[in-house]
Scaffold this motif. Structure first.
Motif, PDB file in Angstrom:
ATOM      1  N   TRP A  38     -12.325   0.283   0.303  1.00 49.12           N
ATOM      2  CA  TRP A  38     -12.067   1.542   0.860  1.00 49.12           C
ATOM      3  C   TRP A  38     -10.738   1.403   1.587  1.00 49.12           C
ATOM      4  O   TRP A  38      -9.780   2.126   1.654  1.00 49.12           O
ATOM      5  CB  TRP A  38     -13.100   2.054   1.779  1.00 49.12           C
ATOM      6  CG  TRP A  38     -12.852   3.449   2.284  1.00 49.12           C
ATOM      7  CD1 TRP A  38     -13.324   4.507   1.682  1.00 49.12           C
ATOM      8  CD2 TRP A  38     -12.616   3.650   3.557  1.00 49.12           C
ATOM      9  NE1 TRP A  38     -13.198   5.501   2.443  1.00 49.12           N
ATOM     10  CE2 TRP A  38     -12.604   5.234   3.458  1.00 49.12           C
ATOM     11  CE3 TRP A  38     -12.066   3.236   4.660  1.00 49.12           C
ATOM     12  CZ2 TRP A  38     -12.167   6.032   4.634  1.00 49.12           C
ATOM     13  CZ3 TRP A  38     -11.541   3.968   5.915  1.00 49.12           C
ATOM     14  CH2 TRP A  38     -11.542   5.230   5.680  1.00 49.12           C
ATOM     15  N   ALA A  39     -10.436   0.331   2.266  1.00 47.21           N
ATOM     16  CA  ALA A  39      -9.481  -0.151   3.330  1.00 47.21           C
ATOM     17  C   ALA A  39      -9.581  -1.665   3.340  1.00 47.21           C
ATOM     18  O   ALA A  39     -10.621  -2.279   3.249  1.00 47.21           O
ATOM     19  CB  ALA A  39      -9.338   0.790   4.370  1.00 47.21           C
ATOM     20  N   ARG A  55      -5.083   4.161   3.657  1.00 50.46           N
ATOM     21  CA  ARG A  55      -5.941   4.507   4.735  1.00 50.46           C
ATOM     22  C   ARG A  55      -5.438   3.676   5.995  1.00 50.46           C
ATOM     23  O   ARG A  55      -6.270   3.015   6.783  1.00 50.46           O
ATOM     24  CB  ARG A  55      -7.371   4.503   4.512  1.00 50.46           C
ATOM     25  CG  ARG A  55      -7.833   5.487   3.644  1.00 50.46           C
ATOM     26  CD  ARG A  55      -9.475   5.416   3.215  1.00 50.46           C
ATOM     27  NE  ARG A  55      -9.917   6.526   2.556  1.00 50.46           N
ATOM     28  CZ  ARG A  55     -10.156   6.282   1.196  1.00 50.46           C
ATOM     29  NH1 ARG A  55     -10.102   5.123   0.901  1.00 50.46           N
ATOM     30  NH2 ARG A  55     -10.617   7.122   0.845  1.00 50.46           N
ATOM     31  N   GLU A  56      -4.255   3.422   6.204  1.00 53.55           N
ATOM     32  CA  GLU A  56      -3.844   2.317   7.099  1.00 53.55           C
ATOM     33  C   GLU A  56      -4.026   2.813   8.530  1.00 53.55           C
ATOM     34  O   GLU A  56      -4.532   1.952   9.443  1.00 53.55           O
ATOM     35  CB  GLU A  56      -2.163   2.092   6.948  1.00 53.55           C
ATOM     36  CG  GLU A  56      -1.677   1.403   8.130  1.00 53.55           C
ATOM     37  CD  GLU A  56      -0.156   0.999   7.903  1.00 53.55           C
ATOM     38  OE1 GLU A  56       0.609   0.213   8.415  1.00 53.55           O
ATOM     39  OE2 GLU A  56       0.654   1.944   6.983  1.00 53.55           O
ATOM     40  N   GLU A  57      -3.950   4.040   8.847  1.00 59.92           N
ATOM     41  CA  GLU A  57      -4.062   4.564  10.398  1.00 59.92           C
ATOM     42  C   GLU A  57      -5.654   4.422  10.725  1.00 59.92           C
ATOM     43  O   GLU A  57      -5.835   3.938  11.825  1.00 59.92           O
ATOM     44  CB  GLU A  57      -3.809   5.919  10.373  1.00 59.92           C
ATOM     45  CG  GLU A  57      -3.753   6.462  12.101  1.00 59.92           C
ATOM     46  CD  GLU A  57      -3.288   7.977  11.988  1.00 59.92           C
ATOM     47  OE1 GLU A  57      -3.560   8.468  13.081  1.00 59.92           O
ATOM     48  OE2 GLU A  57      -2.940   8.317  11.107  1.00 59.92           O
ATOM     49  N   ILE A  58      -6.621   4.699   9.851  1.00 63.40           N
ATOM     50  CA  ILE A  58      -8.062   4.504  10.096  1.00 63.40           C
ATOM     51  C   ILE A  58      -8.310   3.050  10.240  1.00 63.40           C
ATOM     52  O   ILE A  58      -8.902   2.460  11.232  1.00 63.40           O
ATOM     53  CB  ILE A  58      -8.700   5.132   9.254  1.00 63.40           C
ATOM     54  CG1 ILE A  58      -8.614   6.716   9.001  1.00 63.40           C
ATOM     55  CG2 ILE A  58     -10.332   4.836   9.282  1.00 63.40           C
ATOM     56  CD1 ILE A  58      -9.369   7.670   7.790  1.00 63.40           C
ATOM     57  N   SER A  60      -2.984  -6.956   2.513  1.00 61.68           N
ATOM     58  CA  SER A  60      -4.407  -6.286   2.631  1.00 61.68           C
ATOM     59  C   SER A  60      -4.150  -5.123   1.560  1.00 61.68           C
ATOM     60  O   SER A  60      -5.283  -4.856   0.909  1.00 61.68           O
ATOM     61  CB  SER A  60      -4.206  -5.215   4.073  1.00 61.68           C
ATOM     62  OG  SER A  60      -4.067  -6.274   5.181  1.00 61.68           O
ATOM     63  N   ASP A  61      -3.163  -4.705   0.811  1.00 62.61           N
ATOM     64  CA  ASP A  61      -3.163  -4.185  -0.224  1.00 62.61           C
ATOM     65  C   ASP A  61      -3.877  -4.473  -1.310  1.00 62.61           C
ATOM     66  O   ASP A  61      -4.406  -4.148  -2.251  1.00 62.61           O
ATOM     67  CB  ASP A  61      -1.474  -3.576  -0.591  1.00 62.61           C
ATOM     68  CG  ASP A  61      -1.274  -2.590   0.402  1.00 62.61           C
ATOM     69  OD1 ASP A  61      -1.917  -1.794   1.059  1.00 62.61           O
ATOM     70  OD2 ASP A  61      -0.014  -2.428   0.549  1.00 62.61           O
ATOM     71  N   HIS A  62      -3.581  -5.921  -1.566  1.00 65.34           N
ATOM     72  CA  HIS A  62      -4.136  -6.628  -2.532  1.00 65.34           C
ATOM     73  C   HIS A  62      -5.433  -6.701  -2.634  1.00 65.34           C
ATOM     74  O   HIS A  62      -6.401  -6.702  -3.410  1.00 65.34           O
ATOM     75  CB  HIS A  62      -3.450  -8.192  -2.599  1.00 65.34           C
ATOM     76  CG  HIS A  62      -2.172  -8.224  -3.234  1.00 65.34           C
ATOM     77  ND1 HIS A  62      -1.756  -7.840  -4.428  1.00 65.34           N
ATOM     78  CD2 HIS A  62      -0.987  -8.967  -2.743  1.00 65.34           C
ATOM     79  CE1 HIS A  62      -0.524  -8.119  -4.567  1.00 65.34           C
ATOM     80  NE2 HIS A  62       0.055  -8.730  -3.564  1.00 65.34           N
ATOM     81  N   CYS A  63      -6.067  -7.066  -1.246  1.00 64.85           N
ATOM     82  CA  CYS A  63      -7.519  -6.993  -0.972  1.00 64.85           C
ATOM     83  C   CYS A  63      -8.134  -5.449  -1.586  1.00 64.85           C
ATOM     84  O   CYS A  63      -9.191  -5.605  -2.385  1.00 64.85           O
ATOM     85  CB  CYS A  63      -7.920  -6.962   0.448  1.00 64.85           C
ATOM     86  SG  CYS A  63      -7.805  -8.647   1.026  1.00 64.85           S
ATOM     87  N   VAL A  64      -7.411  -4.507  -1.320  1.00 72.00           N
ATOM     88  CA  VAL A  64      -8.272  -2.966  -1.818  1.00 72.00           C
ATOM     89  C   VAL A  64      -7.997  -2.984  -3.190  1.00 72.00           C
ATOM     90  O   VAL A  64      -8.990  -2.385  -3.546  1.00 72.00           O
ATOM     91  CB  VAL A  64      -7.274  -1.851  -1.109  1.00 72.00           C
ATOM     92  CG1 VAL A  64      -7.614  -0.641  -1.583  1.00 72.00           C
ATOM     93  CG2 VAL A  64      -7.268  -1.934   0.544  1.00 72.00           C
TER      94      VAL A  64
END
Length: 249
Positions: free
Chosen positions: A45-46, A66-69, A35-39
């Motif tokens: 944005w996340a 913005r992991e929690e959101i 997911s970090d690579h996607c951002v």
């Protein structure tokens, strides 16, 4: 020298996604890193990934940014959302304006929460390996679909490449774990057989009887005490078994 181009970073991310044949593999960390690579690659944005089984989410993971959101937005899709739609069809959900989707009552709970957090656009791609669907990758973008150079097509292609690599990595690790487990079971079965043969030989020599008679004594004792034969054999080898009790008919 590290390649800082988008193509170079994408190639590095795909290689990392394939590296799952290790005992230290952790699914949550793996999906968070993806997911970090996607951002990073999509200037998103996340991002988050939902693993799905039988139509229900079984695991959620989101980017560190913005992991929690992102996790909240994934969880809000239990009644419908881009992840479930992409998973259900097996095809990408192209970039869609959150406001437009909300006005059309498309994914009401999800779009309401997304608007609350200021999300502008979202899209999703299936996490799949051939016909095997594992879930979906959801990306949250800070610009409207019309503002993307090609309507977001290139972003969809990059996200799909990462999702496909993730599906391959997850399946490879599953297969690796299954073979490791099977190898361990076979090794334990072999070790158990060796111990039983060793215990038979020790008893036969000590009692001056045949190995068949010694094995019958081992088996009968194990049945009387409701113990695995392997444990009884281990006790004999370690001299922790009373001969008189062993030889009781």
């Amino acid at each position: 020298m590290q390649d800082t181009t988008r193509e170079g970073r994408l190639a590095a991310a795909l290689v990392e996604a394939a590296d799952t044949l290790t005992e230290a593999f952790d699914t949550g960390d793996y999906l968070r890193r993806l997911s970090d690579h996607c951002v990073e690659l999509l200037s998103a944005w996340a991002a988050g990934i939902m693993l799905i089984d039988d139509g229900a989410a079984v695991s959620l993971a989101a980017s560190s940014h913005r992991e929690e959101i992102a996790l909240e937005l994934l969880a809000a899709q239990h009644a419908g959302g881009p992840c479930l739609e992409s998973y259900g069809s097996g095809r990408p959900v192209p970039p869609v304006s959150i406001r437009v989707a909300h006005a059309a009552s498309r994914w009401p709970e999800f779009t309401e929460r997304a608007l609350r957090h200021g999300i502008v656009t979202t899209f999703a791609v299936p996490v799949r390996r051939r016909d095997d669907l594992l879930g979906a990758l959801n990306v949250f973008v800070p610009t409207l679909p019309d503002h993307a150079p090609d309507g977001g097509r290139s972003e969809l292609l990059v996200a799909q490449a990462l999702a496909d690599a993730a599906a391959l990595g997850l399946q490879n690790h599953r297969t690796y774990s299954q073979f490791r487990s099977l190898a361990g079971q076979l090794q334990e079965a072999l070790s158990s057989r060796v111990r039983i043969e060793q215990a038979k030989g020790m008893l036969a020599e000590r009692w001056q009887v045949g190995t068949d008679e010694a094995f019958i004594a081992l088996r009968q004792y194990a049945r009387r005490r409701r113990l695995p034969l392997n444990l009884v054999a281990r006790a004999v080898i370690e001299r922790g078994m009373d001969d008189a009790e062993l030889r009781t008919p």
